[in-house]
Design an enzyme around this catalytic site. Structure first.
Site, mmCIF file in Angstrom:
data_model
loop_
_atom_site.group_PDB
_atom_site.id
_atom_site.type_symbol
_atom_site.label_atom_id
_atom_site.label_comp_id
_atom_site.label_asym_id
_atom_site.label_seq_id
_atom_site.Cartn_x
_atom_site.Cartn_y
_atom_site.Cartn_z
ATOM 1 N N CYS A 123 34.631 47.106 39.679
ATOM 2 C CA CYS A 123 34.337 46.925 41.106
ATOM 3 C C CYS A 123 33.820 45.511 41.354
ATOM 4 O O CYS A 123 34.279 44.808 42.257
ATOM 5 C CB CYS A 123 33.306 47.976 41.538
ATOM 6 S SG CYS A 123 32.967 48.008 43.302
ATOM 7 N N CYS A 124 32.863 45.054 40.526
ATOM 8 C CA CYS A 124 32.336 43.688 40.681
ATOM 9 C C CYS A 124 33.426 42.650 40.462
ATOM 10 O O CYS A 124 33.476 41.632 41.156
ATOM 11 C CB CYS A 124 31.204 43.433 39.680
ATOM 12 S SG CYS A 124 29.600 44.106 40.143
ATOM 13 N N CYS A 206 24.521 44.790 46.131
ATOM 14 C CA CYS A 206 25.179 45.734 47.028
ATOM 15 C C CYS A 206 24.314 46.984 47.183
ATOM 16 O O CYS A 206 23.615 47.386 46.248
ATOM 17 C CB CYS A 206 26.533 46.116 46.465
ATOM 18 S SG CYS A 206 27.717 44.765 46.410
ATOM 19 N N CYS A 209 24.335 49.828 44.580
ATOM 20 C CA CYS A 209 23.944 49.423 43.227
ATOM 21 C C CYS A 209 22.557 48.783 43.192
ATOM 22 O O CYS A 209 22.225 48.092 42.218
ATOM 23 C CB CYS A 209 24.967 48.452 42.650
ATOM 24 S SG CYS A 209 26.630 49.133 42.575
ATOM 25 N N CYS A 232 26.604 40.757 37.677
ATOM 26 C CA CYS A 232 27.840 41.160 38.349
ATOM 27 C C CYS A 232 29.066 40.531 37.692
ATOM 28 O O CYS A 232 30.173 41.004 37.875
ATOM 29 C CB CYS A 232 27.782 40.797 39.819
ATOM 30 S SG CYS A 232 27.755 39.012 40.129
HETATM 31 S S1 SF4 Z 1 27.406 45.461 42.914
HETATM 32 FE FE1 SF4 Z 1 28.226 47.573 42.975
HETATM 33 S S2 SF4 Z 1 29.295 47.824 44.955
HETATM 34 FE FE2 SF4 Z 1 28.892 45.629 44.608
HETATM 35 S S3 SF4 Z 1 30.789 44.858 43.751
HETATM 36 FE FE3 SF4 Z 1 29.434 45.376 42.016
HETATM 37 S S4 SF4 Z 1 29.856 47.532 41.461
HETATM 38 FE FE4 SF4 Z 1 30.810 47.100 43.475
#
Ligand code: SF4
Length: 236
Positions: A123-124, A206, A209, A232
């Site tokens: 996701c990051c 985010c 998280c 991240c």
């Molecule tokens: S911090 Fe969490 S929601 Fe944000 S990009 Fe990374 S995994 Fe995704």
């Protein structure tokens, strides 16, 4: 007087050597000296990212290097307070907002809902690292607001270094600032801060998280809580 913008990006070998030399020559330089060096060395080819927590970096750039664009990586998962902080900054200086090629809905359709809970690295990588990496392709340098004091994993990082993954010289003018240095600068200047900093969120990422930290916990303990993940990926 600043030199004119460069027309072509210099090679990795040249930028790496430039960073190595400057790292020695500018050891102990102040944040302002590092910003001034950045504008003189990379005219038209340097950007700064701002996380919209404490925005001291933007305050310094506004005063001493206003030609450097301020960039915000909008993951689509930020707290409302973070977006409002971005908007308050944007009322004073131009902010370039960049985001993932996929909307949150498109990502959910392709990779499943709440990817952050099943594969936060992926996701990051899509929502943070890829947009910034794409932006930096045509740049020679990147300024970040990193500080060593925010994480034990950052004690060896240098104020000027060549970022092999992104192919840019990375400058961190605040890297050696202590928490006290940042607090003093914030109170003495017109620094815009995210209200969450005063509500138990000393480190803000985010919303899915990031949790509030408890008394005595490390200030980044609320990031990816429950996962073996501390960064991240933007700064790796
Ligand atoms: S911090 Fe969490 S929601 Fe944000 S990009 Fe990374 S995994 Fe995704």
């Amino acid at each position: 007087m600043l030199a004119e913008a460069r027309t072509g990006k210099r090679s990795p070998e040249i930028l790496r050597a430039l960073a190595d030399r400057a790292s020695h020559e500018l050891a102990g330089a102040s944040a302002v000296e590092l910003l001034e060096w950045s504008t003189q060395t990379f005219p038209g080819s340097v950007v700064a990212t701002q996380s919209m927590a404490n925005t001291a970096l933007t305050t310094l750039i506004e005063s001493f290097a206003p030609q450097i664009p301020i960039v915000f990586v909008d993951t689509g998962y930020h707290f409302e307070e973070t977006l409002e902080t971005r908007d308050r900054i944007a009322a004073r200086v131009e902010v370039v907002t960049i985001s993932s090629a996929l909307t949150v809905a498109e990502q959910a359709e392709r990779y499943g809902a709440d990817l952050w809970s099943t594969d936060p690295d992926r996701c990051c990588a899509m929502r943070k690292v890829a947009p910034l990496t794409d932006l930096l392709i045509g740049k020679e340098a990147w300024i970040s607001g990193l500080r060593r004091a925010t994480a034990t994993t950052r004690v060896d990082w240098q104020p000027i270094a060549y970022d092999e993954a992104k192919g840019v010289v990375k400058i961190s003018p605040l890297l050696l600032w202590t928490d006290g240095d940042l607090a003093a600068f914030t109170s003495e200047h017109d620094v815009i801060t995210n209200p969450l900093l005063d509500s138990g969120y000393p480190s803000i990422g985010c919303a899915p998280c990031t949790r509030q930290v408890n008394p005595g916990e490390d200030q980044r303990a609320g990031r990816w809580s429950g996962f073996d993940k501390t960064e991240c990926g933007i700064h790796l």
